[in-house]
Design an enzyme around this catalytic site. Structure first.
Site: not given
Length: 628
Positions: A204-205
Site C-alpha cells: 500500500c502507500a
C-alpha cells in the site's frame, strides 16, 4: 531547526494522529501528522510542490515542496483494497502543482459503504527536519509532533543488549554492492524464510504486505533492526512491514524482480489461510459491522433518555413517542438490516434482502414481542399433519441471517438458468416467493428455536454466580481478539440488545480492553528510554478509546508478560461487571466513549474500568522487567 505550518489539504475535522485506527500511522512510525475526518471528497495541494508518488489505486499521494517539505496524504484506512474505484486523480506522478490546486477527488459515501474508515492520515514524512509542525484549517490548529521529530526507525533502546559485531560485519560485506532498496529487500527475504516462503505479496502507500506459507520462519527482531524498516506486525493474516512512502514501492519492485510475479490478491489469500472459525468470524463481521453504527446510535439515544429520566425530567406523551421511534425502530426492523447486509456480502441484490427482512416483520404477522408477553397467539399452518407456528421475527437475528444467505445463493442459481431476456422480472419474483415460504415456514421456526437455545445458554453463562462467567469472558476476550474470531460476538450483542434492551457483554469486555491499556501504560512507566516511552504512549491512547490493536501488537504481545497481566486485569473487571449485573444500553463503544451507554449506572461502570486498569498496571509493574 525551523518550524513548519501547513494548511489541511482536505476540509474536515482534524484529530491527533494517535487516534487514527491503524497502528502504523497512529504510532508515528511513518512520521508526524494528523488525522482528517473529511467533510468533502477533495484533496488540495497545501503548498507549491512536485507530485512524487501517486499510486495506481489513487488512494494516496506524496508531494515534495519547493522548500523541502515531504508529505503523504493517505485517503482512508486500507482503501488500497478498493482498487481506485471511489477515487479520481486530476494530476499525475511527476506533475508540478501550485498551492490550492485540486489534486484528487473521492466519494466519501462509497468508501463508507464499502466498509472502510474514511479517516485520512496527513503525514510529514521528513518531520525530523523540523522543530515544530502545525496543521491548521479554518476551525482548528493541531501540533503534529512525533517524539519531537526523532526518527523512530533509528531509535536504539538503552535496555537492549549490544549488537553482534561479527554478524554485522558479515552482513555489511554481503550487501556491500547493493542499493538501499536492494539491500532492504534482500534482508527481508533472508529473515522471512526466503522467496519460497512467500505466497502472495503486495503493498500500500507505506507497507509491504506479505502472505507467507510458514510464519515460524520469520525473524521479527532481525527485520525490525533492518536499516529502512520502521516497524512490523501481523494484521488481517498479513505480515506487514512498514517502509515508508516511495521507498516501499522500490523495495516491492525489487522483491518482485527477485522472486517472480506472485498472486497479488492478498485479501483472497489471507481468507484462504484462515481457519474455519476465522472464516466464520470474518464473514459474520462483514455482515454485522455495517449495521453496528445504527445500533450504537440507538444505544446512545436510550442512554440519554434514561439519564434524563433518572435526573427527574418529565416528558410529554408525544415526546416519549418520538424518543421511542429513535430507540425502537432499528430493533423492530432488525431482520431487514441483517438480510440486506447478508445479501450484499454474498453477492445478492441488497434491495431483495431488505424486502425479505421486512416480510419477516410484516404487520400482518403476530408481533414477536406481543407473543412473548402472552397477549397474542401465533398463527398455525398445518402441513402434512404438522402444526407450524408462523410469527413475526421482530428483533431476531439468526432467521434473517440464514434467510439472507439462502436468498443470495438462490438468486445466483436462478441467474444461471433463467434466460437473460426475462431475468430482470422472473429472478426477483422467484427469489422473493420461494424465500418467503422458506423463511416463514421452515427457516424462521427452526432458526428461531436454535437462536433461543443459544441465547438462553449464553445468558445463563454470563449470569453465573460469583461473577464466574464475567471472569472467564473478561479474561479471554483479548485472546480471542488476537485470534481474529472476535466478530462472532457482534451477533451475540445484537441478540442481547434486541431481546433484553441491555448488553451485559459490552460491560464485561470494556474492562478487558482498558486492562490492556493499563498493562501497556505500565510498560511505558518502566521503560527508561524516553523515545521508546513516547512511542508507547502514542499507542496506548487508542486503548482508552476502545481500540486495543496498537497496544496488543505493538507493545504487550511483544513482551508477553504485559499481555498476560492485561488478561488478569480483564478477568477481574469482567467478574466485577457480572457481580454488579452491569449492562449497557448499546454496543460498539467501550471505555471512555462507552460512558454514554452507562449514564444511569455511571459509578459502577467507572469502578469496572478502574479495576481493570489498576490490576493490570500493578501486575505489569511488578512482573515486567525492561532489561529482559
Amino acid at each position: 531547526m525551523q518550524n513548519l505550518k501547513l494548511t489541511s489539504p482536505i476540509q474536515g475535522k482534524l484529530i491527533p494522529l494517535n487516534e487514527v485506527k491503524d497502528p502504523a500511522f497512529a504510532s508515528g512510525a511513518m512520521g508526524a501528522g494528523v488525522g482528517i475526518i473529511p467533510s468533502e471528497g477533495k484533496v488540495f495541494a497545501p503548498f507549491d510542490a512536485k507530485v512524487e508518488v501517486l499510486f495506481e489505486t489513487k488512494h494516496a499521494i506524496g508531494l515534495t515542496g519547493v522548500n523541502g517539505e515531504a508529505i503523504l496524504i493517505h485517503i482512508g484506512i486500507d482503501t488500497v483494497n478498493l482498487n481506485g474505484a471511489p477515487f479520481n486523480n486530476l494530476v499525475n506522478q511527476g506533475d508540478t502543482v501550485k498551492k490550492g490546486d485540486l489534486l484528487l477527488t473521492f466519494d466519501i459515501e462509497a468508501i463508507k459503504k464499502a466498509g472502510y474508515d474514511v479517516t485520512t492520515p496527513f503525514l510529514i514524512t521528513n518531520a525530523y527536519d523540523y522543530n515544530e509542525i502545525i496543521i491548521e484549517n479554518d476551525a482548528q490548529s493541531l501540533i503534529a509532533q512525533a517524539d519531537k521529530q526523532t526518527k523512530i526507525a533509528e531509535e536504539k533502546s538503552d535496555e537492549t543488549s549490544a549488537p553482534d559485531t561479527a554478524n554485522n560485519e558479515e552482513a555489511n560485506d554481503k550487501y556491500a554492492n547493493l542499493s538501499k532498496e536492494e539491500c532492504v529487500a534482500a534482508e527481508i527475504l533472508d529473515n522471512i524464510g526466503g522467496k519460497d516462503n512467500i505466497r502472495s505479496v503486495e503493498h500500500c502507500a507505506t507497507r509491504l504486505r506479505l502472505i507467507l506459507n510458514d510464519k515460524t520462519k520469520i525473524n521479527e527482531k532481525a527485520i525490525e533492526n533492518i536499516d529502512g524498516v520502521k516497524g512490523q506486525f501481523f494484521a488481517a493474516a498479513q505480515y506487514q512491514i512498514i517502509l515508508g512512502t516511495g521507498f516501499v514501492n522500490k523495495v516491492y519492485d525489487v522483491v518482485i524482480k527477485q522472486t517472480g510475479n506472485f498472486n497479488s490478491n492478498n485479501k483472497a489469500e489471507a481468507y484462504a489461510q484462515m481457519s474455519m472459525s476465522q472464516k466464520i468470524s470474518r464473514t459474520l463481521g462483514d455482515i454485522f459491522v455495517p449495521i453496528i453504527p445504527v445500533l450504537v446510535a440507538t444505544g446512545l439515544f436510550m442512554g440519554i433518555r434514561g439519564t434524563l429520566m433518572s435526573l427527574g425530567f418529565e416528558f410529554s406523551d408525544n415526546f416519549l413517542m418520538i424518543s421511542q421511534i429513535l430507540t425502537d425502530t432499528a430493533f423492530a426492523f432488525l431482520p431487514a438490516l441483517v438480510t440486506w447486509s447478508a445479501m450484499k456480502k454474498f453477492g445478492g441484490t441488497p434491495v431483495i434482502g431488505i424486502v425479505l427482512g421486512l416480510m419477516l416483520v410484516a404487520p400482518q404477522l403476530p408481533n414477536a414481542y406481543a407473543i412473548a408477553a402472552g397477549t397474542v397467539d401465533p398463527l398455525y399452518f398445518n402441513i402434512l399433519g404438522i402444526n407450524i407456528p408462523v410469527v413475526g421475527y421482530q428483533g431476531s437475528v439468526l432467521p434473517a441471517l440464514i434467510l439472507g444467505i439462502v436468498a443470495s445463493k438462490l438468486q445466483a442459481y436462478l441467474k444461471k438458468i433463467i434466460p437473460d431476456v426475462i431475468d430482470l422480472i422472473v429472478t426477483p419474483f422467484l427469489t422473493l416467493f420461494i424465500c418467503m415460504i422458506l423463511g416463514l415456514l421452515i427457516i424462521g421456526p427452526i432458526m428461531h428455536t436454535i437462536e433461543l437455545f443459544i441465547f438462553d445458554a449464553v445468558k445463563t453463562f454470563l449470569e453465573m454466580p460469583f461473577g464466574i462467567g464475567g471472569f472467564v469472558v473478561g479474561g479471554l476476550h483479548q485472546v480471542i481478539v488476537v485470534s481474529g474470531i472476535h466478530h462472532v460476538f457482534n451477533a451475540l450483542e445484537i441478540e442481547l440488545l434486541s431481546s433484553t434492551g441491555k448488553d451485559m457483554f459490552n460491560a464485561i469486555i470494556t474492562g478487558a480492553i482498558v486492562a490492556q491499556g493499563g498493562a501497556a501504560l505500565a510498560v511505558a512507566f518502566r521503560t527508561k528510554n524516553k523515545k521508546k516511552r513516547t512511542m508507547y504512549i502514542s499507542s496506548i491512547i487508542p486503548a482508552f478509546l476502545g481500540i486495543t490493536e496498537p497496544v496488543i501488537f505493538g507493545i504487550n504481545l511483544r513482551f508477553m508478560k504485559p499481555f498476560i497481566c492485561g488478561l488478569v486485569g480483564g478477568a477481574c473487571a469482567g467478574a466485577t461487571a457480572s457481580l454488579l449485573k452491569l449492562a449497557g444500553t448499546g454496543m460498539g463503544i467501550t471505555v471512555i466513549p462507552g460512558t454514554l451507554l452507562y449514564m444511569d449506572r455511571l459509578p459502577a461502570y467507572l469502578l469496572v474500568n478502574f479495576i481493570g486498569l489498576v490490576v493490570a498496571f500493578i501486575l505489569t509493574v511488578v512482573c515486567f522487567k525492561p532489561e529482559e
